[in-house]
Enzyme design. Structure first.
Site, PDB file in Angstrom:
ATOM      1  N   THR A 106      58.993  35.200 -12.040  1.00 57.95           N
ATOM      2  CA  THR A 106      58.485  35.095 -10.755  1.00 57.95           C
ATOM      3  C   THR A 106      59.096  34.191  -9.702  1.00 57.95           C
ATOM      4  OG1 THR A 106      56.390  36.296 -11.840  1.00 57.95           O
ATOM      5  CG2 THR A 106      56.253  35.769  -9.415  1.00 57.95           C
ATOM      6  N   THR A 182      56.413  32.863 -16.571  1.00 55.91           N
ATOM      7  CA  THR A 182      55.347  31.768 -17.203  1.00 55.91           C
ATOM      8  C   THR A 182      54.948  32.481 -18.613  1.00 55.91           C
ATOM      9  OG1 THR A 182      53.766  33.301 -16.071  1.00 55.91           O
ATOM     10  CG2 THR A 182      54.434  31.264 -15.115  1.00 55.91           C
ATOM     11  N   ASP A 183      55.262  33.671 -18.720  1.00 56.32           N
ATOM     12  CA  ASP A 183      54.860  34.385 -20.160  1.00 56.32           C
ATOM     13  C   ASP A 183      55.155  33.801 -21.525  1.00 56.32           C
ATOM     14  OD1 ASP A 183      53.670  36.286 -18.273  1.00 56.32           O
ATOM     15  OD2 ASP A 183      54.972  37.825 -18.600  1.00 56.32           O
ATOM     16  N   LYS A 261      50.155  29.134 -22.324  1.00 54.66           N
ATOM     17  CA  LYS A 261      49.470  30.033 -21.378  1.00 54.66           C
ATOM     18  C   LYS A 261      48.410  30.399 -22.066  1.00 54.66           C
ATOM     19  CE  LYS A 261      50.606  33.831 -18.244  1.00 54.66           C
ATOM     20  NZ  LYS A 261      51.675  34.619 -17.286  1.00 54.66           N
TER      21      LYS A 261
HETATM   22  N1  ASP Z   1      56.300  38.486 -16.566  1.00 50.43           N
HETATM   23  C1  ASP Z   1      56.814  37.176 -16.020  1.00 50.43           C
HETATM   24  C2  ASP Z   1      57.624  36.527 -16.692  1.00 50.43           C
HETATM   25  O1  ASP Z   1      57.141  35.585 -17.415  1.00 50.43           O
HETATM   26  C3  ASP Z   1      55.600  36.427 -15.091  1.00 50.43           C
HETATM   27  C4  ASP Z   1      55.899  35.224 -14.607  1.00 50.43           C
HETATM   28  O2  ASP Z   1      57.197  34.829 -14.342  1.00 50.43           O
HETATM   29  O3  ASP Z   1      55.104  34.613 -14.339  1.00 50.43           O
HETATM   30  O4  ASP Z   1      58.913  36.274 -16.655  1.00 50.43           O
END
Ligand code: ASP
Length: 460
Positions: A106, A182-183, A261
């Site tokens: 994101t 983040t995942d 996380k």
């Molecule tokens: N689904 C996304 C990822 O981990 C979520 C994010 O970017 O926070 O790539």
């Protein structure tokens, strides 16, 4: 397909055509229940063919089932601007050079506010256009290595990332930032902690939990703090820089091997588990929360050991797990298994013969705890002792994901299981610690008064 129907198919496409409505049309959509006003958004290639997605005036997106639509009236049309106005990133010879590697997630996107589309922003000029504060800190260079959501990161990407980090350090960069979804950021943070050792500069991973089309997006603040950390912080380790409390106050810097996380949607989702975070960072600078970190140095000596054996797995134990789960991994040629066991590190008795077979087949089996906080203690109950006899090696308080990454990295170096064990049990940067902070797990939840009190006590 024309851009007027970008991504639409099936009944959704037929409905748009029937009412002569287009993507980016500012419309009123009438269904048998209600009328919705907003802009028709494009859809991704993989989206279903049954819904039309509308960006409402509130900023939220809704999907409307095409079969329920009675009428669509297009009142206006806002053409999409995929390009962000670029402003040349100002060069200041007195400022340090920071390298930002993009992998996706994101954080690599931002919104075209007029149309509601999320579009990639990545060049230094685009970033400067959206977050001008970055130029107060450094001369920023960027390189897009990947553009993937983080569930698609894997060994190939880790290895390339480690190699590029090494090259930039040798060229004398002042600090490195890695934009990442983040995942699985904590997986990448731990594997980079093993692949890139003795870095003389900070290596800072950053992401955002909320896309930039939300007023509450954490993208800009996280990015500003991460770039500041890369340019100015004294901690030369692989770290994660993400929101500390739930409000826009400060970010926490977490050690790459101890971070996880912990919430699917909160911005303050990353927590240091089983230990104290390294520092907090805000616009005024850094408040170090411990002093046992590796410090910034002026040399360029970094050890890159970018190897990984993919034939490993994590098995999350659940009651009544059957032995064929373990057997099938062994039969399929897996070389290593990390178990996330219950309590102090347990699995049920029916699994024991399968663990024995794994041992005989030369598969490395390690135990971690699914409680995340606390240590594996296999001497307390007979069951633990039995398992150790079957070759299962306890990994103290190593997090399951950090253990999984380390096992892949260790098996990438050697097939000698004694050597693998030596590597696994010899901590590189905090993945095993002697003790946990007293009651730390109760208070590190971000922003609540007792956290500030606790952090106040330990802050130097
Ligand atoms: N689904 C996304 C990822 O981990 C979520 C994010 O970017 O926070 O790539």
């Amino acid at each position: 397909m024309s851009d007027d129907f970008k991504g639409y198919k099936g009944t959704a496409l037929e409905t748009l055509k029937k009412f002569k409505a287009r993507v980016w049309g500012d419309v009123e959509v009438k269904t048998d229940i209600d009328t919705f006003i907003g802009i028709i958004l494009p859809r991704s290639e993989t989206a279903d063919g049954e819904h039309i997605v509308l960006k409402m005036r509130t900023g939220y997106n809704i999907g409307i089932r095409a079969s329920k639509i009675i009428d669509i009236v297009e009142n206006d049309y806002k053409e999409a601007h995929y390009k962000i106005p670029e402003k040349a990133f100002p060069y200041d010879p007195k400022k340090p050079r920071v390298m930002l590697f993009g992998t996706g997630g994101t954080i690599a996107s931002r919104l075209d506010y007029r149309t509601g589309a999320v579009i990639p922003a990545f060049t230094p000029g685009e970033l400067y256009g959206s977050v001008p504060e970055l130029a107060d800190v450094c001369n920023l260079e960027t390189e897009k290595l990947y553009g993937v959501f983080s569930e698609n990161m894997g060994p190939e990407q880790y290895i390339k990332l480690a190699q590029r980090i090494g090259e930039e350090i040798e060229k004398g960069v002042r600090g490195i930032v890695i934009g990442h979804g983040t995942d699985t950021m904590h997986h990448t943070a731990s594997v980079l902690s093993y692949m890139v050792q003795d870095s003389p500069v900070p290596i800072v991973m950053v992401g955002s939990q909320r896309s930039s089309d939300r007023p509450s997006s954490d993208a800009a603040l996280n990015l500003i703090h991460a770039v500041k950390t890369a340019a100015e912080c004294d901690i030369a380790e692989v770290m994660v820089c993400m929101f500390g409390p739930t409000s826009d106050e400060y970010d926490l810097l977490h050690r790459g091997t101890r971070v996880r996380k912990m919430h699917s949607s909160y911005r303050s989702t990353f927590r240091t588990i089983g230990d104290t975070p390294l520092a907090r960072v805000d616009k005024n600078g850094f408040q170090y929360m411990r002093d046992d970190f590796k410090r910034r140095r002026n040399d360029r000596e970094v050890k890159i050991n970018a190897v990984f054996d993919e034939r490993i797995s994590i098995v999350y134990y659940y009651p009544n797990m059957q032995p064929d789960i373990i057997d099938s991994l062994v039969e399929n040629g897996y070389k290593g298994i990390v178990i996330a066991g219950t309590g102090l590190g347990h699995v049920n008795k029916p699994l024991y013969p399968a663990l024995e077979r794994a041992k005989e087949a030369g598969v490395a089996v390690y135990m971690t705890v699914q409680t995340l906080w606390g240590y594996v203690q296999m001497y307390v109950y007979d069951t633990g002792r039995d398992m150790m006899e079957k070759g299962v090696v306890p990994l103290a308080n190593m997090l399951p994901e950090a253990a999984y990454m380390k096992l892949g990295w260790a098996l990438g170096q050697t097939e000698d299981l004694e050597e693998v064990k030596r590597i696994m049990l010899d901590p590189i940067n905090g993945e095993i610690t002697d003790r946990e902070p007293y009651n730390g797990y109760l208070v590190f939840q971000g922003g609540i008064p007792e956290v500030d009190e606790f952090v106040g006590q330990i802050m130097r």
